[in-house]
Design a protein around this motif. Sequence first.
Motif, PDB file in Angstrom:
ATOM      1  N   ASP A 105       0.908  -1.218  -0.115  1.00 46.19           N
ATOM      2  CA  ASP A 105       0.277   0.251  -0.461  1.00 46.19           C
ATOM      3  C   ASP A 105       1.141   1.117   0.041  1.00 46.19           C
ATOM      4  OD1 ASP A 105       1.131   0.274   2.613  1.00 46.19           O
ATOM      5  OD2 ASP A 105      -0.961  -0.154   3.784  1.00 46.19           O
ATOM      6  N   TYR A 106       0.239   2.214  -0.005  1.00 48.11           N
ATOM      7  CA  TYR A 106       0.726   3.266  -0.317  1.00 48.11           C
ATOM      8  C   TYR A 106       2.167   4.106   1.022  1.00 48.11           C
ATOM      9  CZ  TYR A 106       1.013   8.855  -1.174  1.00 48.11           C
ATOM     10  OH  TYR A 106       1.997   9.526  -2.262  1.00 48.11           O
ATOM     11  N   ARG A 107       1.685   3.431   2.079  1.00 50.97           N
ATOM     12  CA  ARG A 107       3.025   3.904   3.802  1.00 50.97           C
ATOM     13  C   ARG A 107       3.418   2.627   2.948  1.00 50.97           C
ATOM     14  NH1 ARG A 107      -0.160   3.337   9.028  1.00 50.97           N
ATOM     15  NH2 ARG A 107      -0.244   0.603   7.585  1.00 50.97           N
ATOM     16  N   VAL A 108       3.887   1.804   3.026  1.00 49.93           N
ATOM     17  CA  VAL A 108       5.273   0.700   2.150  1.00 49.93           C
ATOM     18  C   VAL A 108       5.698   1.426   0.916  1.00 49.93           C
ATOM     19  CG1 VAL A 108       5.727  -1.205   1.173  1.00 49.93           C
ATOM     20  CG2 VAL A 108       3.691  -0.965   2.489  1.00 49.93           C
ATOM     21  N   LEU A 109       5.020   2.452   0.097  1.00 52.49           N
ATOM     22  CA  LEU A 109       5.616   3.445  -0.974  1.00 52.49           C
ATOM     23  C   LEU A 109       6.151   4.032  -0.294  1.00 52.49           C
ATOM     24  CD1 LEU A 109       6.384   3.513  -4.236  1.00 52.49           C
ATOM     25  CD2 LEU A 109       4.530   4.444  -4.036  1.00 52.49           C
ATOM     26  N   ARG A 110       5.763   4.631   0.638  1.00 49.93           N
ATOM     27  CA  ARG A 110       6.605   5.655   1.170  1.00 49.93           C
ATOM     28  C   ARG A 110       7.913   5.440   1.811  1.00 49.93           C
ATOM     29  NH1 ARG A 110       2.271  10.197   3.756  1.00 49.93           N
ATOM     30  NH2 ARG A 110       1.972   7.727   4.739  1.00 49.93           N
ATOM     31  N   ARG A 111       7.212   4.233   2.051  1.00 49.30           N
ATOM     32  CA  ARG A 111       9.364   3.393   2.708  1.00 49.30           C
ATOM     33  C   ARG A 111      10.674   3.896   2.233  1.00 49.30           C
ATOM     34  NH1 ARG A 111       6.621   1.791   7.448  1.00 49.30           N
ATOM     35  NH2 ARG A 111       6.146  -0.430   6.404  1.00 49.30           N
ATOM     36  N   VAL A 112       9.595   2.639   0.717  1.00 46.94           N
ATOM     37  CA  VAL A 112      10.893   2.491   0.235  1.00 46.94           C
ATOM     38  C   VAL A 112      11.990   3.484  -0.928  1.00 46.94           C
ATOM     39  CG1 VAL A 112      10.116  -0.028   0.296  1.00 46.94           C
ATOM     40  CG2 VAL A 112       9.075   1.118  -2.196  1.00 46.94           C
TER      41      VAL A 112
ATOM     42  N   ILE B 104      10.335   9.121 -10.597  1.00 52.41           N
ATOM     43  CA  ILE B 104       9.104   8.446  -9.772  1.00 52.41           C
ATOM     44  C   ILE B 104       8.975  10.027  -8.604  1.00 52.41           C
ATOM     45  CG2 ILE B 104      10.085   7.729  -6.776  1.00 52.41           C
ATOM     46  CD1 ILE B 104      12.287   6.341  -7.974  1.00 52.41           C
ATOM     47  N   VAL B 105       9.769  11.136  -9.117  1.00 58.17           N
ATOM     48  CA  VAL B 105       9.006  11.949  -8.139  1.00 58.17           C
ATOM     49  C   VAL B 105       7.651  12.654  -9.517  1.00 58.17           C
ATOM     50  CG1 VAL B 105       9.455  14.402  -8.343  1.00 58.17           C
ATOM     51  CG2 VAL B 105      11.183  13.473  -8.056  1.00 58.17           C
ATOM     52  N   LEU B 106       7.849  12.455 -10.572  1.00 57.75           N
ATOM     53  CA  LEU B 106       6.585  12.647 -11.217  1.00 57.75           C
ATOM     54  C   LEU B 106       4.696  11.964 -10.729  1.00 57.75           C
ATOM     55  CD1 LEU B 106       6.011  15.002 -13.457  1.00 57.75           C
ATOM     56  CD2 LEU B 106       6.377  13.145 -15.005  1.00 57.75           C
TER      57      LEU B 106
ATOM     58  N   PHE C  15       1.221  12.988  -8.233  1.00 52.84           N
ATOM     59  CA  PHE C  15      -0.377  12.259  -9.116  1.00 52.84           C
ATOM     60  C   PHE C  15      -0.340  11.660  -8.098  1.00 52.84           C
ATOM     61  CE2 PHE C  15       1.503  13.355 -13.579  1.00 52.84           C
ATOM     62  CZ  PHE C  15       0.711  13.892 -14.088  1.00 52.84           C
ATOM     63  N   LEU C  16       0.241  10.815  -7.804  1.00 51.20           N
ATOM     64  CA  LEU C  16      -0.417  10.043  -6.183  1.00 51.20           C
ATOM     65  C   LEU C  16      -0.349  11.276  -5.091  1.00 51.20           C
ATOM     66  CD1 LEU C  16       2.570   6.781  -6.509  1.00 51.20           C
ATOM     67  CD2 LEU C  16      -0.709   6.566  -6.616  1.00 51.20           C
TER      68      LEU C  16
END
Lengths: 114, 250
Positions: free
Chosen positions: B153-160, B226-228, B232-233
């Motif tokens: 989920d999104y929080r995992v993405l924010r960690r990696v 990734i920044v782009l 949007f996310l």
Amino acid sequence: MSVLPFLAAGWIFLVGVYGMVTSRNLVHAVGCLAVAQSSTYVLLLGIGYRRGGTAPVFSDIPVGTPVVDPVVQALVLTDVVVGATVTALLLSLVIQIRKRTGTVDPEALTDLKG
Amino acid sequence: MSRRVRGTVFLLAAAVFAVFFALTCTQLPHFGTADHPYGARAVAAAVRQHTANAVSSVNFDQRALDTLGEESILFGAVLGAVVLLRRARDEDRAEPAPRPVLPSTLLLGAGLLPVTVLVGGYVVAHGQLSPGGGFQGGVMLATGLHLAYVAADYRVLRRVRPLAVFAALDAVGAGAFTLLGFAGLIAGGAFLENVLPLGTFNQLASGGLVPLVNAAVGVEVASGVIVLVAQFLDQAVEIDEPAQDAGGRR
């Protein structure tokens, strides 16, 4: 018909422009712009094609093998990158338009503001 | 302009374009012709510069200045998206809640993430030898990382994905390309001239400046995408629309 690939590129361009002209949704219009732009890929690769030629990469074929034109392939790469960034930028503009006006229908965006 | 008028104008313009485009096409060199003067010279130059991938040689050596411009467009577009999609004063940031994920999706995502990142790194590193390069590999690296969002989920993405680090890397990659260009000036040649030793043809360290420029582009494209995507996310996942004016705001 040796002009058919070039005519196909022109047809893709016109289809994309037709979509933009008749679009009722800005996200759809951005997609149509991407279609119109992709006609340039077809045109460039068609110009660079060489009958019987292989990819211009000499890591596993002997130097001197007939290859297709690497210059237009590099141009297409540039084209793809610029197309992707323009799409991203336009989509963020659409998000802002939706936030400011509450609509993404270009017909409804008639008021001049500022 | 009404829809009918616009449609008529388009049809007229399309007819004119179609006629002249078709006429022009008949004057082009034949499709599949063996005569490619620019291509033949570019291939000869690529072999001379010990770069097995002729497309990379064109991009990062023969017309590297154009690629610098292209990379600046990418950098500018990322910057523009960040500015356009920043959080407005009246928007709230909601903490996204974790959602249940199918175990098979989780397994597939967790298995594919390292593989995709590895393949992306390979494509960047072998840009001077095999099909691919900084642009293609960079996009693969960036999308591979987002498997964490699809599979978990999104929080995992924010960690990696430490966004500040990637934003800085984006600028570093763009700057490194320009700095590598100055190497040519320092060595007494022209800007972005390939002044490094050319190495053995078809080896990893061949092509002189090409692998370095290629790597700089790979870093810039990967972190730029990734920044782009993060912008949007953020819009979709984190930012709550103000509830009081669903019908439009002035």
